[in-house]
Design a protein around this motif. Structure first.
Motif, PDB file in Angstrom:
ATOM      1  N   PRO A   1       0.626  -1.351   0.089  1.00  0.00           N
ATOM      2  CA  PRO A   1       0.002   0.092  -0.013  1.00  0.00           C
ATOM      3  C   PRO A   1       0.921   1.337  -0.006  1.00  0.00           C
ATOM      4  O   PRO A   1       0.255   2.392  -0.140  1.00  0.00           O
ATOM      5  CB  PRO A   1      -0.681  -0.160   1.469  1.00  0.00           C
ATOM      6  CG  PRO A   1       0.242  -0.719   1.984  1.00  0.00           C
ATOM      7  CD  PRO A   1       0.633  -1.796   1.213  1.00  0.00           C
ATOM      8  N   THR A   2       2.104   1.202   0.144  1.00  0.00           N
ATOM      9  CA  THR A   2       2.885   2.310   0.066  1.00  0.00           C
ATOM     10  C   THR A   2       3.556   2.739  -1.175  1.00  0.00           C
ATOM     11  O   THR A   2       3.329   2.059  -2.214  1.00  0.00           O
ATOM     12  CB  THR A   2       4.187   2.040   1.282  1.00  0.00           C
ATOM     13  OG1 THR A   2       4.875   1.426   0.358  1.00  0.00           O
ATOM     14  CG2 THR A   2       3.783   1.769   2.511  1.00  0.00           C
ATOM     15  N   LYS A   3       4.196   3.786  -1.293  1.00  0.00           N
ATOM     16  CA  LYS A   3       4.712   4.326  -2.722  1.00  0.00           C
ATOM     17  C   LYS A   3       5.838   3.312  -3.512  1.00  0.00           C
ATOM     18  O   LYS A   3       5.817   3.270  -4.443  1.00  0.00           O
ATOM     19  CB  LYS A   3       5.361   5.564  -2.574  1.00  0.00           C
ATOM     20  CG  LYS A   3       6.695   5.657  -1.871  1.00  0.00           C
ATOM     21  CD  LYS A   3       7.245   7.072  -1.400  1.00  0.00           C
ATOM     22  CE  LYS A   3       8.500   6.993  -0.742  1.00  0.00           C
ATOM     23  NZ  LYS A   3       9.357   8.127  -0.626  1.00  0.00           N
ATOM     24  N   THR A   4       6.465   2.385  -2.589  1.00  0.00           N
ATOM     25  CA  THR A   4       7.179   1.437  -3.291  1.00  0.00           C
ATOM     26  C   THR A   4       6.245   0.154  -3.897  1.00  0.00           C
ATOM     27  O   THR A   4       6.711  -0.257  -4.825  1.00  0.00           O
ATOM     28  CB  THR A   4       7.902   0.598  -2.412  1.00  0.00           C
ATOM     29  OG1 THR A   4       7.457  -0.229  -1.291  1.00  0.00           O
ATOM     30  CG2 THR A   4       8.794   1.484  -1.486  1.00  0.00           C
ATOM     31  N   GLY A   5       4.982   0.123  -3.478  1.00  0.00           N
ATOM     32  CA  GLY A   5       4.034  -0.923  -4.002  1.00  0.00           C
ATOM     33  C   GLY A   5       4.549  -2.262  -3.720  1.00  0.00           C
ATOM     34  O   GLY A   5       4.061  -3.326  -4.213  1.00  0.00           O
ATOM     35  N   LEU A   6       5.475  -2.470  -2.789  1.00  0.00           N
ATOM     36  CA  LEU A   6       5.941  -4.007  -2.454  1.00  0.00           C
ATOM     37  C   LEU A   6       5.317  -4.111  -1.162  1.00  0.00           C
ATOM     38  O   LEU A   6       5.429  -3.312  -0.101  1.00  0.00           O
ATOM     39  CB  LEU A   6       7.584  -3.867  -2.291  1.00  0.00           C
ATOM     40  CG  LEU A   6       8.229  -3.469  -3.725  1.00  0.00           C
ATOM     41  CD1 LEU A   6       9.698  -3.340  -3.760  1.00  0.00           C
ATOM     42  CD2 LEU A   6       7.773  -4.602  -4.800  1.00  0.00           C
ATOM     43  N   ARG A   7       5.441  -5.571  -0.818  1.00  0.00           N
ATOM     44  CA  ARG A   7       5.128  -5.975   0.392  1.00  0.00           C
ATOM     45  C   ARG A   7       5.808  -7.155   0.839  1.00  0.00           C
ATOM     46  O   ARG A   7       5.796  -8.415   0.221  1.00  0.00           O
ATOM     47  CB  ARG A   7       3.650  -6.509   0.526  1.00  0.00           C
ATOM     48  CG  ARG A   7       3.266  -7.181   1.947  1.00  0.00           C
ATOM     49  CD  ARG A   7       1.829  -7.406   2.135  1.00  0.00           C
ATOM     50  NE  ARG A   7       1.217  -8.286   1.010  1.00  0.00           N
ATOM     51  CZ  ARG A   7       0.998  -9.422   1.017  1.00  0.00           C
ATOM     52  NH1 ARG A   7       1.448  -9.981   2.028  1.00  0.00           N
ATOM     53  NH2 ARG A   7       0.554  -9.946  -0.203  1.00  0.00           N
ATOM     54  N   TYR A   8       6.950  -6.899   1.299  1.00  0.00           N
ATOM     55  CA  TYR A   8       8.009  -7.826   2.041  1.00  0.00           C
ATOM     56  C   TYR A   8       7.370  -8.741   2.893  1.00  0.00           C
ATOM     57  O   TYR A   8       7.134  -8.163   4.272  1.00  0.00           O
ATOM     58  CB  TYR A   8       9.358  -7.386   2.265  1.00  0.00           C
ATOM     59  CG  TYR A   8      10.200  -7.007   1.196  1.00  0.00           C
ATOM     60  CD1 TYR A   8      11.263  -7.686   0.464  1.00  0.00           C
ATOM     61  CD2 TYR A   8       9.983  -5.674   0.672  1.00  0.00           C
ATOM     62  CE1 TYR A   8      12.042  -7.131  -0.375  1.00  0.00           C
ATOM     63  CE2 TYR A   8      10.990  -5.188  -0.491  1.00  0.00           C
ATOM     64  CZ  TYR A   8      11.817  -6.029  -0.835  1.00  0.00           C
ATOM     65  OH  TYR A   8      12.555  -5.504  -1.871  1.00  0.00           O
ATOM     66  N   CYS A   9       6.975  -9.900   2.906  1.00  0.00           N
ATOM     67  CA  CYS A   9       6.081 -10.684   3.773  1.00  0.00           C
ATOM     68  C   CYS A   9       7.113 -11.839   4.435  1.00  0.00           C
ATOM     69  O   CYS A   9       7.599 -12.795   3.901  1.00  0.00           O
ATOM     70  CB  CYS A   9       4.829 -11.312   2.992  1.00  0.00           C
ATOM     71  SG  CYS A   9       3.818 -12.169   4.099  1.00  0.00           S
ATOM     72  N   VAL A  10       7.357 -11.169   5.761  1.00  0.00           N
ATOM     73  CA  VAL A  10       8.600 -12.063   6.270  1.00  0.00           C
ATOM     74  C   VAL A  10       8.137 -12.868   7.495  1.00  0.00           C
ATOM     75  O   VAL A  10       7.587 -12.628   8.206  1.00  0.00           O
ATOM     76  CB  VAL A  10       9.671 -10.961   6.601  1.00  0.00           C
ATOM     77  CG1 VAL A  10      10.779 -11.710   7.288  1.00  0.00           C
ATOM     78  CG2 VAL A  10      10.095 -10.248   5.518  1.00  0.00           C
ATOM     79  N   ASN A  11       8.576 -13.939   7.591  1.00  0.00           N
ATOM     80  CA  ASN A  11       8.406 -14.924   8.761  1.00  0.00           C
ATOM     81  C   ASN A  11       9.212 -14.364   9.954  1.00  0.00           C
ATOM     82  O   ASN A  11      10.451 -13.943  10.000  1.00  0.00           O
ATOM     83  CB  ASN A  11       9.052 -16.490   8.905  1.00  0.00           C
ATOM     84  CG  ASN A  11       8.351 -17.107   7.802  1.00  0.00           C
ATOM     85  OD1 ASN A  11       7.188 -17.504   7.923  1.00  0.00           O
ATOM     86  ND2 ASN A  11       8.800 -17.291   6.579  1.00  0.00           N
ATOM     87  N   SER A  12       8.727 -14.370  11.229  1.00  0.00           N
ATOM     88  CA  SER A  12       9.217 -13.627  12.305  1.00  0.00           C
ATOM     89  C   SER A  12      10.369 -14.483  12.648  1.00  0.00           C
ATOM     90  O   SER A  12      11.567 -14.091  13.322  1.00  0.00           O
ATOM     91  CB  SER A  12       8.239 -13.681  13.725  1.00  0.00           C
ATOM     92  OG  SER A  12       7.307 -12.661  13.427  1.00  0.00           O
ATOM     93  N   ALA A  13      10.108 -15.809  12.674  1.00  0.00           N
ATOM     94  CA  ALA A  13      11.496 -16.784  12.970  1.00  0.00           C
ATOM     95  C   ALA A  13      12.643 -16.458  12.115  1.00  0.00           C
ATOM     96  O   ALA A  13      13.789 -16.917  12.530  1.00  0.00           O
ATOM     97  CB  ALA A  13      10.897 -18.104  12.955  1.00  0.00           C
ATOM     98  N   SER A  14      12.580 -15.698  11.109  1.00  0.00           N
ATOM     99  CA  SER A  14      13.563 -15.444  10.461  1.00  0.00           C
ATOM    100  C   SER A  14      14.481 -13.970  10.658  1.00  0.00           C
ATOM    101  O   SER A  14      15.433 -13.844  10.248  1.00  0.00           O
ATOM    102  CB  SER A  14      13.058 -15.235   8.657  1.00  0.00           C
ATOM    103  OG  SER A  14      12.844 -16.290   8.492  1.00  0.00           O
TER     104      SER A  14
END
Length: 129
Positions: A110-123
Motif C-alpha cells: 500500500p505504500t509508494k514502493t508498491g512492495l510487500r516483503y512478507c517475512v517470517n518472524s522466526a527469520s
C-alpha cells in the motif's frame, strides 16, 4: 563477507523452528510470529547471520499475518528467487549474506514502493534503536 556453513552447523546454531523456516523454506503459522504486530523503533536482522535487512520505518501492518515491510534497508541485502512450490508462482526472498529463506515479496503493497516483503518472524531478530 558471505556466511557459508554446512547444514549441520546451521542445525547446531538455530532452533528446530528457525532451521525449518530459514534453511528448509518453511513458513510459520499466520498471526503467530513475535514480530507480526511489533512496531518498536530499530532494525530487523537475519536470525541466521545477523545481517541488517529492514528498518522499523519500512514496516507496516498489512493484515496478512506476517511482518511486512515495503523495502529492504539497503538495496542488495535481499535476493529474490522464483518460487513455484505449492501450486503458486511467487518471488521468494533470501538473505543475500547467508542464503537463508525469509519469506516472499509481493507487488501489492500500500505504500509508494508498491512492495510487500512478507517475512517470517522466526527469520528475524530485532535491535532496538
Amino acid at each position: 563477507m558471505k556466511v557459508i556453513k554446512s547444514e549441520e552447523e546451521w542445525k547446531k546454531q538455530l532452533s528446530p523452528e528457525e532451521y525449518y523456516i530459514l534453511r528448509e523454506k518453511g513458513t510459520e503459522a499466520p498471526y503467530s510470529g513475535k514480530f507480526n504486530m511489533h512496531f518498536e523503533k530499530g532494525v530487523y536482522t537475519c536470525k541466521a547471520c545477523g545481517a541488517v535487512l529492514f528498518d522499523s520505518y519500512s514496516k507496516f501492518n498489512s493484515h496478512c499475518g506476517w511482518p511486512s515491510f515495503d523495502q529492504e534497508i539497503v538495496k542488495g541485502r535481499i535476493t529474490e528467487k522464483l518460487d513455484t512450490s505449492h501450486g503458486m508462482t511467487r518471488m521468494e526472498i533470501l538473505c543475500a549474506n547467508c542464503g537463508s529463506h525469509l519469506g516472499h515479496v509481493f507487488n501489492d503493497g500500500p505504500t509508494k514502493t508498491g512492495l510487500r516483503y512478507c517475512v517470517n518472524s522466526a527469520s528475524l531478530d530485532f535491535v532496538e534503536e
